[in-house]
Structure formats: C-alpha cells, structure tokens
Design an enzyme around this catalytic site. Sequence first.
Site, PDB file in Angstrom:
ATOM      1  N   ARG A   1      -1.974  -6.308  -8.124  1.00  0.00           N
ATOM      2  CA  ARG A   1      -0.861  -7.160  -7.691  1.00  0.00           C
ATOM      3  C   ARG A   1      -0.572  -8.273  -8.671  1.00  0.00           C
ATOM      4  NH1 ARG A   1      -3.379  -8.643  -2.140  1.00  0.00           N
ATOM      5  NH2 ARG A   1      -5.155  -8.432  -3.532  1.00  0.00           N
TER       6      ARG A   1
ATOM      7  N   LYS B   1     -17.167  -6.340   8.602  1.00  0.00           N
ATOM      8  CA  LYS B   1     -15.821  -6.885   8.854  1.00  0.00           C
ATOM      9  C   LYS B   1     -15.418  -6.630  10.303  1.00  0.00           C
ATOM     10  CE  LYS B   1     -13.346  -6.897   4.413  1.00  0.00           C
ATOM     11  NZ  LYS B   1     -12.172  -6.374   3.690  1.00  0.00           N
TER      12      LYS B   1
ATOM     13  N   SER C   1      -3.166  -7.867   3.553  1.00  0.00           N
ATOM     14  CA  SER C   1      -3.236  -7.564   4.986  1.00  0.00           C
ATOM     15  C   SER C   1      -3.558  -8.819   5.792  1.00  0.00           C
ATOM     16  CB  SER C   1      -4.282  -6.478   5.244  1.00  0.00           C
ATOM     17  OG  SER C   1      -3.930  -5.305   4.548  1.00  0.00           O
TER      18      SER C   1
ATOM     19  N   HIS D   1       0.840  -1.207   0.000  1.00  0.00           N
ATOM     20  CA  HIS D   1       0.000   0.000   0.000  1.00  0.00           C
ATOM     21  C   HIS D   1       0.874   1.255   0.000  1.00  0.00           C
ATOM     22  CE1 HIS D   1      -3.050  -2.685   2.305  1.00  0.00           C
ATOM     23  NE2 HIS D   1      -3.523  -2.520   1.092  1.00  0.00           N
TER      24      HIS D   1
HETATM   25  N1  COA Z   1      -0.294  -4.291  -1.365  1.00  0.00           N
HETATM   26  C1  COA Z   1      -0.682  -5.164  -0.424  1.00  0.00           C
HETATM   27  N2  COA Z   1      -1.938  -5.587  -0.284  1.00  0.00           N
HETATM   28  C2  COA Z   1      -2.838  -5.116  -1.140  1.00  0.00           C
HETATM   29  C3  COA Z   1      -2.525  -4.213  -2.159  1.00  0.00           C
HETATM   30  C4  COA Z   1      -1.180  -3.808  -2.262  1.00  0.00           C
HETATM   31  N3  COA Z   1      -0.764  -2.953  -3.200  1.00  0.00           N
HETATM   32  N4  COA Z   1      -3.633  -3.949  -2.859  1.00  0.00           N
HETATM   33  C5  COA Z   1      -4.623  -4.646  -2.293  1.00  0.00           C
HETATM   34  N5  COA Z   1      -4.135  -5.345  -1.259  1.00  0.00           N
HETATM   35  C6  COA Z   1      -4.858  -6.284  -0.392  1.00  0.00           C
HETATM   36  C7  COA Z   1      -5.435  -5.623   0.815  1.00  0.00           C
HETATM   37  O1  COA Z   1      -4.495  -5.648   1.864  1.00  0.00           O
HETATM   38  C8  COA Z   1      -6.635  -6.477   1.093  1.00  0.00           C
HETATM   39  O2  COA Z   1      -6.238  -7.587   1.863  1.00  0.00           O
HETATM   40  P1  COA Z   1      -7.251  -8.304   2.840  1.00  0.00           P
HETATM   41  O3  COA Z   1      -8.424  -8.740   2.019  1.00  0.00           O
HETATM   42  O4  COA Z   1      -6.423  -9.403   3.338  1.00  0.00           O
HETATM   43  O5  COA Z   1      -7.604  -7.289   3.885  1.00  0.00           O
HETATM   44  C9  COA Z   1      -7.072  -6.995  -0.261  1.00  0.00           C
HETATM   45  O6  COA Z   1      -5.956  -6.827  -1.102  1.00  0.00           O
HETATM   46  C10 COA Z   1      -8.209  -6.256  -0.856  1.00  0.00           C
HETATM   47  O7  COA Z   1      -7.917  -4.880  -0.783  1.00  0.00           O
HETATM   48  P2  COA Z   1      -8.854  -3.785  -1.320  1.00  0.00           P
HETATM   49  O8  COA Z   1      -9.092  -3.983  -2.760  1.00  0.00           O
HETATM   50  O9  COA Z   1      -8.351  -2.495  -0.880  1.00  0.00           O
HETATM   51  O10 COA Z   1     -10.229  -4.192  -0.660  1.00  0.00           O
HETATM   52  P3  COA Z   1     -10.944  -3.595   0.537  1.00  0.00           P
HETATM   53  O11 COA Z   1     -12.000  -4.570   0.887  1.00  0.00           O
HETATM   54  O12 COA Z   1      -9.981  -3.233   1.585  1.00  0.00           O
HETATM   55  O13 COA Z   1     -11.642  -2.267  -0.049  1.00  0.00           O
HETATM   56  C11 COA Z   1     -13.106  -1.066  -1.690  1.00  0.00           C
HETATM   57  C12 COA Z   1     -12.157  -2.215  -1.397  1.00  0.00           C
HETATM   58  C13 COA Z   1     -13.090   0.024  -0.653  1.00  0.00           C
HETATM   59  C14 COA Z   1     -12.689  -0.435  -2.998  1.00  0.00           C
HETATM   60  C15 COA Z   1     -14.512  -1.695  -1.830  1.00  0.00           C
HETATM   61  O14 COA Z   1     -14.748  -2.552  -0.757  1.00  0.00           O
HETATM   62  C16 COA Z   1     -15.624  -0.664  -1.875  1.00  0.00           C
HETATM   63  O15 COA Z   1     -15.779   0.037  -2.852  1.00  0.00           O
HETATM   64  N6  COA Z   1     -16.418  -0.561  -0.798  1.00  0.00           N
HETATM   65  C17 COA Z   1     -17.532   0.389  -0.693  1.00  0.00           C
HETATM   66  C18 COA Z   1     -18.869  -0.252  -1.104  1.00  0.00           C
HETATM   67  C19 COA Z   1     -19.123  -0.088  -2.594  1.00  0.00           C
HETATM   68  O16 COA Z   1     -19.132   0.991  -3.152  1.00  0.00           O
HETATM   69  N7  COA Z   1     -19.359  -1.227  -3.265  1.00  0.00           N
HETATM   70  C20 COA Z   1     -19.589  -1.269  -4.690  1.00  0.00           C
HETATM   71  C21 COA Z   1     -18.287  -1.403  -5.445  1.00  0.00           C
HETATM   72  S1  COA Z   1     -18.555  -1.497  -7.190  1.00  0.00           S
END
Ligand code: COA
Length: 161
Positions: free
Chosen positions: A91, A42, A130, A18
């Site tokens: 990734r 969560k 994470s 991140h």
């Molecule tokens: N390095 C390390 N880990 C990474 C990473 C990186 N560059 N990019 C992503 N990850 C990991 C994260 O750590 C996370 O791990 P975890 O699942 O073990 O916690 C996983 O990949 C997913 O990360 P992310 O894509 O950021 O998902 P999220 O659930 O944390 O958040 C949102 C994603 C906020 C974009 C999405 O949930 C959202 O939009 N929520 C709002 C509701 C909404 O609008 N929904 C409709 C969407 S169309």
Amino acid sequence: MKNKALYTGSFDPLTCGHFDIITRAARLYDKLIIGIVVNPSKKPMFSLEEREEMIRRVTKDLPNVEVDHFSGLLANYVNSNNFDAVIRGLRATTDFEYEIQMAQMNARLYHEHVETVFLMTNPNYSFISSSMIKEVHSLGGSVEGLIPELILEYMDKKIKV
Ligand code: COA
C-alpha cells in the site's frame, strides 16, 4: 497444475483493496487460493466460517479463485500445497519494511521455486486497513466504496446483533 498462487491475510473483513489485488492476481495465475490465516491470538470481528462465506460470495464470478484457511507457519502451508507464488499487496512505503523482512525470512523457508510477488495497491485504496474500516463503521462513519457492498451488509448485520 503450474502457476498456482496464494493470497493470504486475516481478511477481517475483506476490503476493496484486497478485492482489487484478488482480481488482478486471478488474471496472472491459473489458480488463486485465498488463504485465511487463523490466528488464535487475534479476536476477529468475523468468525472463520463467516469470512470464508463472505469471500466465496464476493469472488463467485472469478472461476479460478478458491477459498481456504490455514494456521501455523505460512511456509509450511505454502510448501505442502505446492504453491508457485505468494501474492502480497503493497500500500505504501511503510508496508515495505515489514514485507521485505517477511519475504526474506519466508524465502529461507519456502521450497526453492516459490516466489513472493508484490502488487502495488490501487491508489484509491492505499490508505485503508481492515481495522480502520471496522473502527469508522462502528462509530457510524460511512465506509461505502471501500468495502464490497456484500461485506457492508454483513457488517451492518453484525452491529445490529
Ligand atoms: N487493501 C486493504 N488493506 C490491506 C491491504 C490492501 N491491499 N493489504 C493489507 N491490508 C491490511 C489488512 O487489512 C490488515 O489490516 P488490519 O491489521 O487492520 O487487520 C493489514 O493490512 C495487514 O494485513 P496482512 O499483511 O494481510 O496481515 P495479516 O496479519 O492479516 O496476515 C500473514 C499476514 C498471514 C502473511 C502473516 O501473519 C503470516 O504469515 N502468518 C503466519 C505465521 C508465520 O508464518 N509467521 C512467519 C512470517 S515470516
């Protein structure tokens, strides 16, 4: 201000993957907001307040980076705060399927000018998440070099409590 971007996620906790995306995105945009998503379904390791504090401390040397949070629909937060771009890190090819679906759905919901921008994750961190960091750390494995040192201190403290 033009060129205001959002980097969003749960950041439970923030990893070096991140942080790499944040430093690169901060070079590309005038202002970068890190938006922590509040997801009531969560059970995070770190409270929202803890995550905000950790991210503020880790990004203190990046003057154009700010930390915020939101709940509900991402597109509502993006539209009401006039973001120009939403940054996502890719990734591996496995991220692509999910990301393209989300980007295309969001494209329908965002105001017209908003773009989803993908940055390729640094290969040193392309295998981490994470959850994996939390699992390895809780079982006594080393996660050094995969999360910022400051975050490791918070994790060590959490485990001792
Ligand atoms: N390095 C390390 N880990 C990474 C990473 C990186 N560059 N990019 C992503 N990850 C990991 C994260 O750590 C996370 O791990 P975890 O699942 O073990 O916690 C996983 O990949 C997913 O990360 P992310 O894509 O950021 O998902 P999220 O659930 O944390 O958040 C949102 C994603 C906020 C974009 C999405 O949930 C959202 O939009 N929520 C709002 C509701 C909404 O609008 N929904 C409709 C969407 S169309």
